[in-house]
Scaffold this active site. Structure first.
Site, short mmCIF file in Angstrom:
data_model
loop_
_atom_site.label_atom_id
_atom_site.label_comp_id
_atom_site.label_asym_id
_atom_site.label_seq_id
_atom_site.Cartn_x
_atom_site.Cartn_y
_atom_site.Cartn_z
N GLU A 32 -9.94 -4.51 4.51
CA GLU A 32 -9.56 -3.38 3.66
C GLU A 32 -8.40 -3.79 2.75
O GLU A 32 -8.40 -3.51 1.55
CB GLU A 32 -9.15 -2.19 4.53
CG GLU A 32 -9.23 -0.85 3.85
CD GLU A 32 -10.65 -0.38 3.65
OE1 GLU A 32 -10.85 0.49 2.77
OE2 GLU A 32 -11.55 -0.86 4.34
N TYR B 118 1.48 -5.46 12.93
CA TYR B 118 0.36 -4.72 12.32
C TYR B 118 -0.52 -4.09 13.40
O TYR B 118 -0.87 -4.73 14.39
CB TYR B 118 -0.46 -5.67 11.46
CG TYR B 118 -1.47 -4.97 10.58
CD1 TYR B 118 -1.08 -3.96 9.72
CD2 TYR B 118 -2.82 -5.33 10.62
CE1 TYR B 118 -2.00 -3.31 8.91
CE2 TYR B 118 -3.75 -4.69 9.81
CZ TYR B 118 -3.33 -3.68 8.97
OH TYR B 118 -4.24 -3.04 8.17
N GLU C 26 0.80 -1.24 0.00
CA GLU C 26 0.00 0.00 0.00
C GLU C 26 0.83 1.27 0.00
O GLU C 26 0.51 2.22 -0.70
CB GLU C 26 -0.92 0.05 1.23
CG GLU C 26 -2.09 -0.89 1.17
CD GLU C 26 -1.90 -2.05 2.13
OE1 GLU C 26 -2.89 -2.52 2.65
OE2 GLU C 26 -0.75 -2.48 2.33
N ASP D 226 -6.38 -7.77 6.16
CA ASP D 226 -7.67 -7.51 6.78
C ASP D 226 -8.66 -7.22 5.65
O ASP D 226 -8.30 -7.29 4.48
CB ASP D 226 -7.61 -6.36 7.79
CG ASP D 226 -7.03 -5.09 7.19
OD1 ASP D 226 -6.95 -4.97 5.95
OD2 ASP D 226 -6.64 -4.19 7.96
N HIS E 65 -4.56 -11.71 12.93
CA HIS E 65 -3.44 -10.90 13.39
C HIS E 65 -3.06 -11.26 14.82
O HIS E 65 -3.85 -11.79 15.58
CB HIS E 65 -3.80 -9.41 13.35
CG HIS E 65 -4.21 -8.94 12.00
ND1 HIS E 65 -3.42 -9.12 10.89
CD2 HIS E 65 -5.32 -8.29 11.57
CE1 HIS E 65 -4.04 -8.60 9.84
NE2 HIS E 65 -5.19 -8.10 10.23
N ASP F 203 -2.28 -5.34 3.30
CA ASP F 203 -2.54 -5.79 4.67
C ASP F 203 -3.55 -6.93 4.70
O ASP F 203 -4.47 -7.00 3.87
CB ASP F 203 -3.06 -4.64 5.53
CG ASP F 203 -2.04 -3.53 5.68
OD1 ASP F 203 -0.83 -3.83 5.67
OD2 ASP F 203 -2.44 -2.36 5.82
N ARG G 215 -3.61 -2.66 13.20
CA ARG G 215 -5.08 -2.75 13.18
C ARG G 215 -5.47 -4.19 13.47
O ARG G 215 -5.48 -5.03 12.59
CB ARG G 215 -5.64 -2.31 11.81
CG ARG G 215 -5.47 -0.82 11.57
CD ARG G 215 -6.20 -0.35 10.32
NE ARG G 215 -6.01 1.08 10.12
CZ ARG G 215 -5.02 1.62 9.42
NH1 ARG G 215 -4.13 0.83 8.86
NH2 ARG G 215 -4.91 2.93 9.28
#
Length: 959
Positions: free
Chosen positions: A108, A346, A18, A106, A393, A104, A348
């Site tokens: 998103e 990470y 990202e 997740d 995570h 990532d 989040r």
């Protein structure tokens, strides 16, 4: 085998992440066989407006960006500021043999990976590469063990995005029509705003109660053995106090009332408790002056406190707020930097789980730094308390299989502080419990008037600090006692006599519930299972930016605007801001993510409702869908279609008392009594930073009693026009009232003379003479030696002289009327100052910015105070002030300004490139046509072919 040697055999690989920072770090771990490039966040999303929607879409699809009639198909467009990056990625893809999508892990991140795959349309093998920390081992392990794209996560994120688009794009226009333009509504932001408003309502309805009690200072008169044994069974200690404080608990067996015994209206909850007023409390204190007291009981219990779980997103935000003063957004920005640069895992995450590697690293540091006696026999594990947590995570922890101590990182400023917080919490989570003793002592006696009284005192002694040696959690209540605080009492035993050194009567008043801070609002949202932890920082940022909430210190204060918005939503969209409804929606979305429910039928029920026979698309249930008690889904479209019942004036009006009402108008809140244009009508603007709970009837009366903002000064002797002083949107000013019938528009329109008051002038004291002088500006000072006229006038940036196009600043506004021609000529005789005047000293210093690393200060500028790090400037908002602005708020303002600046620059560059390309193409075509016209017929065919080739080339460059 290393990734580099594998690459030599397997070809060239493109890895897409990202962020550029992450790309730079990962590139160093993968070596020359890999190309690592950033997508720079999302490359594709729903359109921001109808202008971005492709031409083939019409009607509702253009407005919403979602085709609600055809299974809620979203219309995705490549973001304007990402088109150049997409072209770059496509170019890199052509030279690659494999594509690794390393966003990532997740919802998103999975969605970004899917969008990349959809847009790039790779014809080479595609693999999903995931990791939770950016270390060499983790990255190389991720390359060796890729997986396939998780379509369930993508569907879950897409459903959320469509739901939020429908909610925002359908409900926000209602706010524009009924409250104020440019407002927004959102599935979670509106509920978060309602929470803050409800807390303020509680404070406004709160009535304080006064209560009194007694505090005694007691010391043992016998049986006290400071260094030996004691009747209580606890050995004395030199650090034990010689006296201790105890509070009155009962009188004749009735418990003395404390703050918890009163409701929000200031009334006692039970008649069984004794409410002492000041007179009774002082009389009782006097009656106890000569009383002999005895220890009636000593109750001792073992004390044990276990370590706190490692950080997850929300607990990190809460603790960073309590201990470091960081806002949620600033915390996440700093954590993002730490993650991208390989310092933490990470950030989040809903999980409190640590990997075996992390547990081993933490346990090794416990032994190394604190000794083996602080290490429990077995590793500690923590169960997640978050419903539907994404357990993929780990908890947030230092990265690697050996944790770097804060001193070893080389970090500075806020990054150092946050890393240290995470490191301490992680290490402490693998340490032994803190143990000790807690003691409650009851002390009795009889007053001179025969009343039996009992005082109590509690103490805590920590005999083994365990994890508290490494870390102590903060508290939301500034008066709360932290876990590592001891309260030592003398070693007393039942029957011991005590002397009262002092007995005092103390008065107290109950307090309204505390306003939310960012930390406590995050905690409340999570406990109610509203929204997702990873989104809380952006939600709080949104309600601050929209003006729904402003900060007073660290407290979140709702504006009157938010009262109007919440009032409308509660009355006409009840379910949409219902806490249980929002939590149920979150459950439904998680069920879709797990594959237990289908997205399209669910969206149909939410948007179109459900008819009586269960078929989606039922109509006429707007009231039930909004506020009913049945199924929590149903009928958003009906709700936003039938707006006739919404009284705009009613939803924006709030009674204060004595006939005074707060109203929220287009330009802000004001208080009003009576109807406009009626006799006795009064109106006054409310200060933007006045918390709603501080608006009393008395204050409202005071505001209304002030000059109404329009004061007649008299008539201009030359024109006969009435001159008035007013308080306008941009400050106080004077103006003339033109006679009725004066044309206000068209070529014969006459504008009234108007002038702003000088800073030294007041609306209450300005005179007719002052007004006429102000409206006479600009003043002609005289003619310079070169024949040009010099005038003195007031402008946007202060007073100045003007001669032709040459302007010179004056020192004060008064000089406009006093400066002579000689003085003006002397100013113009001096060389014109180039550049800016000497910089003013900063008004406040706020520490280093977590992004730029530069010192942030508050300065006074042309448009008021602003914060700056020397590179980026951000003006303070209406809810901010120089006195109350905190470092984290300053960092937020700068981060927002940078984000806006980047988007604007990218858009401008893209527009400039398009314009240049179009002009270039036009020039080439014109040149070709002119050449063709001059050539003979024999050469026309050849020229046309050349022109066609050139036009094609121009179009190719444009695309």
């Amino acid at each position: 085998m290393s990734p580099t040697s594998e690459t030599a055999q397997g070809g060239r690989r493109l890895v897409i992440v990202e962020s550029p920072a992450k790309a730079k770090t990962i590139k160093g771990y993968l070596g020359p066989g890999y190309t690592v490039e950033a997508s720079v966040g999302h490359i594709r999303d729903l359109p921001n407006g109808a202008a971005e929607v492709p031409e083939q879409y019409t009607g509702e699809v253009r407005r919403l960006g979602v085709d609600v009639e055809h299974d809620f198909q979203p219309v995705y467009v490549i973001n304007a500021d990402k088109k150049a990056q997409v072209r770059k990625l496509k170019d890199l893809l052509r030279d690659s043999d494999e594509l690794y999508l390393a966003t990532d892990e997740d919802r998103e991140g999975e969605a970004i990976a899917w969008h990349l795959q959809e847009v790039l349309k790779p014809k080479i093998p595609v693999k999903r590469m995931v990791f939770h920390e950016i270390t060499k081992d983790a990255i190389q392990q991720a390359v060796r063990n890729p997986r396939q794209l998780n379509k369930k996560l993508v569907d879950a994120q897409e459903t959320r995005r469509i739901l939020d688009r429908l909610y925002g794009y359908e409900v926000s226009p209602v706010l524009w029509k009924k409250v104020m333009p440019r407002l927004s509504a959102g599935r979670v932001q509106s509920v978060a705003t309602r929470l803050v408003v409800e807390r303020e309502r509680e404070r406004m309805a709160f009535r304080s109660a006064e209560y009194w009690d007694l505090t005694g200072t007691f010391s043992p008169t016998s049986g006290f053995a400071p260094a030996g044994g004691s009747p209580s069974g606890r050995a004395g200690d030199p650090s034990d106090p010689s006296s201790f404080a105890a509070r009155l608990a009962t009188v004749d067996g009735r418990r003395v009332a404390q703050g918890r015994d009163f409701d929000s209206r200031g009334r006692l909850r039970s008649e069984q408790v004794l409410h002492l007023d000041e007179a009774n409390a002082r009389a009782l204190a006097e009656a106890l002056q000569d009383t002999r007291f005895t220890v009636r009981s000593v109750e001792s219990k073992p004390y044990r406190r276990s370590p706190y779980a490692p950080f997850r997103t929300t607990t990190l935000q809460q603790e960073a707020s309590r201990k470091l003063g960081f806002g949620a957004k600033a915390t996440m920005q700093i954590a993002q930097k730490l993650y991208e640069n390989g310092f933490i895992t990470y950030m989040r995450t809903d999980s409190t789980t640590l990997s075996d590697t992390a547990v081993a690293a933490a346990r090794a540091q416990v032994t190394q730094l604190y000794g083996a006696e602080y290490l429990p026999e077995r590793p500690r594990t923590y169960a997640s308390k978050v419903k539907n947590a994404q357990e993929a995570h780990e908890a947030i922890r230092p990265s690697g299989d050996r944790f770097r101590t804060p001193a070893e990182t080389g970090l500075t400023g806020d990054q150092f502080k946050l890393y240290e917080l995470i490191w301490k919490r992680t290490v402490a989570s693998q340490m032994k419990d803190a143990t000790g003793d807690s003691v409650t002592v009851r002390i009795g006696g009889t007053s001179a008037d025969g009343r039996d009284v009992e005082f109590t005192a509690s103490g805590k002694t920590i005999t083994f600090h365990g994890f508290l040696k490494a870390y102590v959690e903060g508290a939301d209540d500034p008066n709360a006692e932290l876990d590592d605080r001891e309260r030592r009492l003398p070693p007393v035993a039942e029957g011991d006599r005590l002397a009262a050194e002092e007995i005092t009567a103390e008065g107290h008043a109950t307090k309204p519930p505390a306003r939310y801070t960012e930390a406590t609002l995050v905690k409340e949202l999570e406990e109610r299972e509203i929204g997702r932890p990873s989104t809380y920082a952006s939600i709080i940022g949104t309600i601050l930016d929209r003006g729904y909430v402003f900060k007073k210190g660290t407290a979140l204060v709702p504006s009157w605007l938010s009262f109007a918005v919440v009032n409308l939503l509660e009355k006409h969209f009840g379910r949409l801001v219902d806490y249980d409804f929002t939590a149920k929606m979150e459950d439904d979305l998680d069920r879709i993510a797990r594959g237990e429910a289908e997205a399209v039928p669910w969206l149909k029920r939410f948007y179109f409702g459900e008819s009586a026979n269960g078929a989606a698309g039922g109509v006429g249930r707007a009231a039930e869908a909004g506020n009913g008690d049945g199924d929590h889904l149903g009928g958003l479209k009906d709700l936003v279609t039938d707006l006739g019942a919404i009284d705009a004036r009613e939803v924006s009006s709030f009674p204060v008392g004595n006939g005074i009402v707060v109203r929220v108008g287009r330009y802000g809140p004001y208080v009003e009594r009576g109807e406009k244009d009626a006799e006795g009508h009064q109106r006054a603007d409310l200060p933007a930073d006045l918390p709603p709970d501080e608006l009393t009837v008395e204050l409202a009366e005071e505001l209304l009693a002030k000059p109404s903002g329009e004061r007649e000064l008299g008539r201009d002797p030359q024109t006969g026009h009435l001159i008035v002083a007013k308080d306008g949107r941009y400050g106080p000013y004077v103006t003339e009232v033109l006679p009725e019938g004066t044309p206000k528009s068209g070529k014969n329109a006459v504008k009234p003379r108007t002038a702003s008051l000088f800073k030294s002038m007041s609306l209450d004291t300005v005179t007719l003479q002052d007004a006429l002088r102000l409206m006479s500006l600009p003043r002609v000072v005289g003619t310079d030696t070169d024949g040009q006229e010099i005038t003195a006038q007031n402008g946007r940036y202060g007073p100045y002289l003007k001669k032709g196009t040459d302007s010179r600043s004056l020192q004060s506004e008064d000089q406009i009327f006093t400066i002579t021609l000689e003085e003006a000529r002397a100013i113009y005789a001096q060389p014109k100052q180039r550049g800016r005047a000497a910089a003013k000293p900063p008004l406040k210093e706020l520490g280093q910015d977590p992004v730029s690393g530069r010192p942030v200060v508050v300065k006074d500028g042309r448009f008021g105070p602003y914060v700056t790090d020397g590179e980026t400037n951000a003006t303070l908002r209406s809810g901010d002030s120089v006195e109350t602005i905190t470092p984290e708020r300053a960092f937020e303002l700068l981060a927002e300004k940078r984000a806006k600046g980047t988007a604007k620059k990218t858009a401008k560059k893209a527009a400039a490139k398009k314009t240049t390309a179009a002009k270039s193409a036009a020039k080439k075509t014109t040149a070709v046509k002119k050449t063709a016209a001059k050539t003979t017929t024999a050469k026309k065919t050849a020229t046309k072919k050349t022109a066609a080739k050139k036009t094609t080339a121009a179009k190719g460059a444009e695309g």
